[in-house]
Scaffold this active site. Structure first.
Site, PDB file in Angstrom:
ATOM      1  N   ARG A  63     -42.441 -36.346  11.978  1.00  0.00           N
ATOM      2  CA  ARG A  63     -43.365 -35.150  12.192  1.00  0.00           C
ATOM      3  C   ARG A  63     -43.375 -34.504  10.883  1.00  0.00           C
ATOM      4  O   ARG A  63     -42.307 -33.858  10.161  1.00  0.00           O
ATOM      5  CB  ARG A  63     -42.393 -34.364  13.296  1.00  0.00           C
ATOM      6  CG  ARG A  63     -43.111 -32.721  13.638  1.00  0.00           C
ATOM      7  CD  ARG A  63     -42.770 -32.347  14.698  1.00  0.00           C
ATOM      8  NE  ARG A  63     -43.427 -32.934  15.737  1.00  0.00           N
ATOM      9  CZ  ARG A  63     -43.271 -32.328  16.919  1.00  0.00           C
ATOM     10  NH1 ARG A  63     -42.797 -31.219  17.294  1.00  0.00           N
ATOM     11  NH2 ARG A  63     -43.997 -33.124  17.938  1.00  0.00           N
ATOM     12  N   ASP A  71     -53.542 -25.819  24.713  1.00  0.00           N
ATOM     13  CA  ASP A  71     -52.361 -25.806  23.653  1.00  0.00           C
ATOM     14  C   ASP A  71     -52.229 -24.382  23.289  1.00  0.00           C
ATOM     15  O   ASP A  71     -53.038 -23.642  23.375  1.00  0.00           O
ATOM     16  CB  ASP A  71     -52.380 -27.023  22.673  1.00  0.00           C
ATOM     17  CG  ASP A  71     -51.303 -26.967  21.995  1.00  0.00           C
ATOM     18  OD1 ASP A  71     -50.286 -26.878  22.195  1.00  0.00           O
ATOM     19  OD2 ASP A  71     -51.439 -27.772  20.758  1.00  0.00           O
ATOM     20  N   ARG A 128     -44.236 -38.879  27.826  1.00  0.00           N
ATOM     21  CA  ARG A 128     -43.988 -39.230  26.268  1.00  0.00           C
ATOM     22  C   ARG A 128     -42.980 -40.430  26.124  1.00  0.00           C
ATOM     23  O   ARG A 128     -43.176 -41.205  25.438  1.00  0.00           O
ATOM     24  CB  ARG A 128     -43.427 -37.798  25.894  1.00  0.00           C
ATOM     25  CG  ARG A 128     -44.465 -36.445  25.878  1.00  0.00           C
ATOM     26  CD  ARG A 128     -45.517 -36.884  24.791  1.00  0.00           C
ATOM     27  NE  ARG A 128     -45.220 -37.186  23.462  1.00  0.00           N
ATOM     28  CZ  ARG A 128     -44.940 -36.370  22.744  1.00  0.00           C
ATOM     29  NH1 ARG A 128     -44.687 -35.187  22.777  1.00  0.00           N
ATOM     30  NH2 ARG A 128     -44.784 -36.828  21.391  1.00  0.00           N
ATOM     31  N   CYS A 169     -49.565 -29.713  26.599  1.00  0.00           N
ATOM     32  CA  CYS A 169     -48.758 -30.594  25.787  1.00  0.00           C
ATOM     33  C   CYS A 169     -47.209 -30.000  25.789  1.00  0.00           C
ATOM     34  O   CYS A 169     -46.417 -30.543  25.463  1.00  0.00           O
ATOM     35  CB  CYS A 169     -49.145 -30.991  24.708  1.00  0.00           C
ATOM     36  SG  CYS A 169     -49.577 -29.611  23.565  1.00  0.00           S
ATOM     37  N   GLN A 198     -48.419 -37.792  21.398  1.00  0.00           N
ATOM     38  CA  GLN A 198     -49.112 -36.993  22.764  1.00  0.00           C
ATOM     39  C   GLN A 198     -50.178 -37.512  23.348  1.00  0.00           C
ATOM     40  O   GLN A 198     -50.173 -37.412  24.727  1.00  0.00           O
ATOM     41  CB  GLN A 198     -49.284 -35.367  22.132  1.00  0.00           C
ATOM     42  CG  GLN A 198     -49.528 -34.561  23.322  1.00  0.00           C
ATOM     43  CD  GLN A 198     -48.530 -34.194  24.240  1.00  0.00           C
ATOM     44  OE1 GLN A 198     -47.450 -33.749  23.702  1.00  0.00           O
ATOM     45  NE2 GLN A 198     -48.606 -34.324  25.592  1.00  0.00           N
ATOM     46  N   HIS A 242     -51.785 -35.536  16.807  1.00  0.00           N
ATOM     47  CA  HIS A 242     -50.597 -35.740  17.563  1.00  0.00           C
ATOM     48  C   HIS A 242     -50.827 -36.875  18.332  1.00  0.00           C
ATOM     49  O   HIS A 242     -51.082 -36.764  19.632  1.00  0.00           O
ATOM     50  CB  HIS A 242     -50.145 -34.508  18.439  1.00  0.00           C
ATOM     51  CG  HIS A 242     -48.916 -34.446  18.917  1.00  0.00           C
ATOM     52  ND1 HIS A 242     -47.944 -35.285  18.624  1.00  0.00           N
ATOM     53  CD2 HIS A 242     -48.021 -33.627  19.615  1.00  0.00           C
ATOM     54  CE1 HIS A 242     -46.818 -34.977  19.246  1.00  0.00           C
ATOM     55  NE2 HIS A 242     -47.001 -33.834  19.629  1.00  0.00           N
TER      56      HIS A 242
HETATM   57  N1   CP Z   1     -45.435 -31.663  22.952  1.00  0.00           N
HETATM   58  C1   CP Z   1     -44.653 -31.702  21.706  1.00  0.00           C
HETATM   59  O1   CP Z   1     -45.019 -32.609  20.701  1.00  0.00           O
HETATM   60  O2   CP Z   1     -43.592 -31.054  22.158  1.00  0.00           O
HETATM   61  P1   CP Z   1     -42.298 -30.717  21.027  1.00  0.00           P
HETATM   62  O3   CP Z   1     -42.886 -30.096  19.797  1.00  0.00           O
HETATM   63  O4   CP Z   1     -41.256 -30.179  21.697  1.00  0.00           O
HETATM   64  O5   CP Z   1     -41.954 -32.288  20.384  1.00  0.00           O
END
Ligand code: CP
Length: 309
Positions: free
Chosen positions: A102, A224, A292, A264, A132, A129
């Protein structure tokens, strides 16, 4: 043999995406069939931004498939003291079988992937992402029984989640409508790629500033947070501009009677989504979060299967 990376939902074909969704369904319905898929394999999980779902679901996915996960915050690595992302990728490739990261810019992810000799997975960048996105499509497919022709209205900030949804949904023939204020539209280059995907799949893409145009008759409503990680200084103008794009009961009323509401997470009730919608009968956000785990099991098993590269 060169490794296969997963940096974008555009990195897989429509057929590969459908196969991943099938595998994710199998991981959910028969978890035992995925035990041992990563026996003896090691996966580095690097988080340069906070995470709850992605971090925990990846770690559980790896360990429950028999592998080992090495979870690292960015500030625990020599990256913080000037080691390059390329050198980090070269070194980690000597220890682990895959790198999940990430991070910030998509270019940083691409530089890591170019230097690494093992698959690199985008666990969220400023641009996309995609993990997701797989879970989102898996969740919606389970509700609708298929994705071809299914309409999804994304309301709010044209961010990384919107980008991955647009790219993934248009690979499987969906009708994606994105409603944002003009200043928060998705990246035009992503919109162009989504249109190209839709032309090939029979799907459709609409980008508008009109909530009603996007939400009318939609099978799914999606939103989101209005302020993504790293944008905290902009939160006041974002709230002002995005206020009309909140998913509340009036927006749900525009959609199909059996609409599902997706997010998400993490959610800010009262900002991008009204509390009674988030916690109401149309919401499928907890299934989305659970998926997920199953989606990432399918992804890692595919990327690390011998012969998949
Ligand atoms: N949706 C998502 O990626 O959640 P986090 O940021 O908690 O990983």
């Amino acid at each position: 043999m060169s490794e296969r990376d997963f940096l974008s939902l555009d990195d897989v074909s429509g057929g590969e995406l459908s196969a991943l969704l099938d595998d994710a369904d199998a991981a959910r319905s028969d978890p035992a069939s995925f035990a041992g898929r990563l026996d003896g394999r090691h996966v580095a999980l690097i988080f340069e931004k906070p995470s709850t779902r992605t971090r925990v679901s990846f770690e559980v996915a790896v360990t429950s498939m028999g592998g080992s996960a090495v979870v690292l915050r960015g500030d625990e690595l020599q990256l913080g003291r000037g080691e390059t992302i390329e050198d980090t990728g070269r070194v980690l490739s000597r220890y682990v079988d895959a790198i999940v990261i990430r991070t910030f810019g998509q270019d940083r992810l691409e530089r890591l992937a170019d230097a690494a000799d093992v698959p690199v997975v985008n666990a969220l960048s400023d641009a996309e992402h995609p993990c997701q996105g797989i879970a989102d499509l898996m969740t919606l497919r389970a509700v609708r029984g298929g994705l071809d022709g299914v309409s999804l209205a994304y309301l709010g900030d044209g961010n990384n989640v919107a980008h991955s949804l647009m790219l993934g949904a248009t690979k499987v023939g969906m009708d994606v409508r994105v409603a944002t204020p003009r200043d928060y539209r998705p990246d035009p280059e992503v919109v162009a790629r989504a249109h190209a995907n839709a032309s090939a799949s029979g799907g459709r893409v609409t980008v508008t500033d009109a909530v009603a145009e996007a939400a009318a008759g939609a099978h799914a409503l999606y939103t989101d947070v209005w302020t993504s990680m790293g944008q905290e200084q902009e939160s006041a103008p974002r709230r002002a501009a995005l206020e009309p794009y909140r998913i509340d009961a009036s927006v749900v009323a525009l959609a199909a009677d059996d609409v599902v509401v997706m997010h998400c997470l993490p959610a800010h009730r009262g900002e991008e989504i009204a509390a009674d919608v988030m916690d109401g009968p149309h919401s499928i956000v907890w299934d989305q979060a659970e998926n997920r785990l199953h989606a990432q099991k399918a992804l890692l098993a595919w990327l690390l299967a011998s012969g998949s590269a």
